[in-house]
Design an enzyme around this catalytic site. Sequence first.
Site, PDB file in Angstrom:
ATOM      1  N   LYS A  77      29.947  49.205  18.336  1.00 32.06           N
ATOM      2  CA  LYS A  77      29.552  50.397  19.099  1.00 32.06           C
ATOM      3  C   LYS A  77      30.777  50.946  19.819  1.00 32.06           C
ATOM      4  O   LYS A  77      31.585  50.169  20.356  1.00 32.06           O
ATOM      5  CB  LYS A  77      28.467  49.990  20.095  1.00 32.06           C
ATOM      6  CG  LYS A  77      27.818  51.132  20.862  1.00 32.06           C
ATOM      7  CD  LYS A  77      26.712  50.570  21.773  1.00 32.06           C
ATOM      8  CE  LYS A  77      25.911  51.654  22.470  1.00 32.06           C
ATOM      9  NZ  LYS A  77      24.819  51.096  23.298  1.00 32.06           N
ATOM     10  N   SER A 152      20.553  53.489  22.368  1.00 27.02           N
ATOM     11  CA  SER A 152      21.774  54.228  22.129  1.00 27.02           C
ATOM     12  C   SER A 152      22.691  53.616  21.068  1.00 27.02           C
ATOM     13  O   SER A 152      23.608  54.279  20.581  1.00 27.02           O
ATOM     14  CB  SER A 152      22.560  54.362  23.434  1.00 27.02           C
ATOM     15  OG  SER A 152      22.941  53.088  23.908  1.00 27.02           O
ATOM     16  N   SER A 176      18.852  49.455  24.331  1.00 22.33           N
ATOM     17  CA  SER A 176      19.723  50.121  23.360  1.00 22.33           C
ATOM     18  C   SER A 176      20.153  49.298  22.166  1.00 22.33           C
ATOM     19  O   SER A 176      20.729  49.852  21.229  1.00 22.33           O
ATOM     20  CB  SER A 176      20.972  50.649  24.053  1.00 22.33           C
ATOM     21  OG  SER A 176      20.684  51.882  24.642  1.00 22.33           O
TER      22      SER A 176
END
Length: 487
Positions: A77, A152, A176
């Site tokens: 990420k 996310s 997330s």
Amino acid sequence: MSDYTLSEAATALRDGSVSSRELTDAALDRAAKSEAELHAFLTLAHDGARSSAEAADTAFASGRDAGAFQGIPVALKDNLVTQGIATTAASQILAGWVPPYDGTAVARLKDQGVVIVGKTNLDEFAMGSSTENSAFGPSRNPWNTDRVPGGSSGGSAIAVAAGSAVVGFGSDTGGSIRQPAALCGVVGMKPTYGLVSRYGLIAFASSLDQIGPITRTVEDSVTALEAVAGHDPLDATSYRGDRPGFRDGFESGVRGLKIGVVRELTGEGFEPDVEAAVRRTVDLLSDAGAEVVEVSIPSVDVSLSAYYLIAPAECSANLARFDGVRYGLRRDGETVEEMMTATRADGFGPEVTRRILLGTYALSAGYYDAFYGQAQKVRTVVIREFEEAYRQVDVLVSATAPTTAFEIGSKTQDPLSMYLSDICTIPSNLTGHPAISVPVGLDRHSLPVGFQIMAPALGEAVLFRVARAVEQAVAFEARPPLLEEWS
Ligand code: GLN
């Protein structure tokens, strides 16, 4: 080859049936074929990935073995700081920032000889549930590209589901990791707060943030957590005690375990297909010998409100460092204040701005007790109720999200409806307890449903044990239909 699990790839690398270079090329090839539709990555690290793969192959050839991730293509990420690879947190304010250091989790993977395929898309600063809040455009769900991948950590979940990486890493502040894993049909795990160092994770809400893995199997989730967990003097909140065994009883099934179904995480707002898949899974656990009871945790209903005060309050403090002086974007101004104002106004997107404003307001003198103070009291109640529940049961279960992947654009105009996607996942962030999402079926639109298992602090072993039993009982084998086009 891009369908290998971590354990399959690790075995194949060691018996010589595949090279890291082949695995890496397969991952990059899958990304090349699918990126136009999915947009999982903000940066693809072609050259770096190939040279790490060659280094891993040389190590294998000379009998060196630095651990489970040697030669394994991984997607990170883009809020995980990587030395020499641009790290943006999907924000304009960090555009062009190339970190001079690695975060601890990244460094631990590198010590094992990992191959970093690239940095994945996210909601800006991890604020969101759909990856639509990225300043660099949304990502799309590999099961149906009209749908969101969740967020996310949407990009990392997509990369694993689509075969552009064997393992992904994300961060989970309110869901997330687990929610995008659920929406993309893969396994996503949030460890106990403090188990994985956050040094080099771009901070969102420091009392809630945790790094964790996204994988194709529960076994891989254990291996991935083992690779990054452990005390780190660079993170003052990192857990100092002995690391619990994550594999204790892993294959011993659920016979004799007591499983609590959280009553408040059913009913209104939950799609019928999601509820049916959860009920089916609970029945399978009961068939496998678990004792299933219903448990009430009344404060679950107010955790969302508490979270949406605590997380913005902490983010308003954490994001003060993006001032035009230290990192990335800088706009001109007559005075320092004008320069900072112009930089922040241009650099932050609408959701991040909303959170900073909300958080600043909630923390301001006169409102502190009414908002932030009150939210902290609610948090204490949530923690007590969960601890009480864990005196009665070994784990708690629910859906991971109330719905399957929703249509792109369907919630962007209504932040509250977006926030409601986190209703099932937020409580474990408020308590700091571990939780995992395992895919358990498809809804009527052929979209995956995630099943959440929650355990008490440092209860990773029982969490993984139940997750493994779910995986075996359900035998979820569906893959995104579009994979054929990208093969
Ligand atoms: N969707 C939640 C939020 O917007 C959680 C995000 C996260 O876990 N990083 O805050």
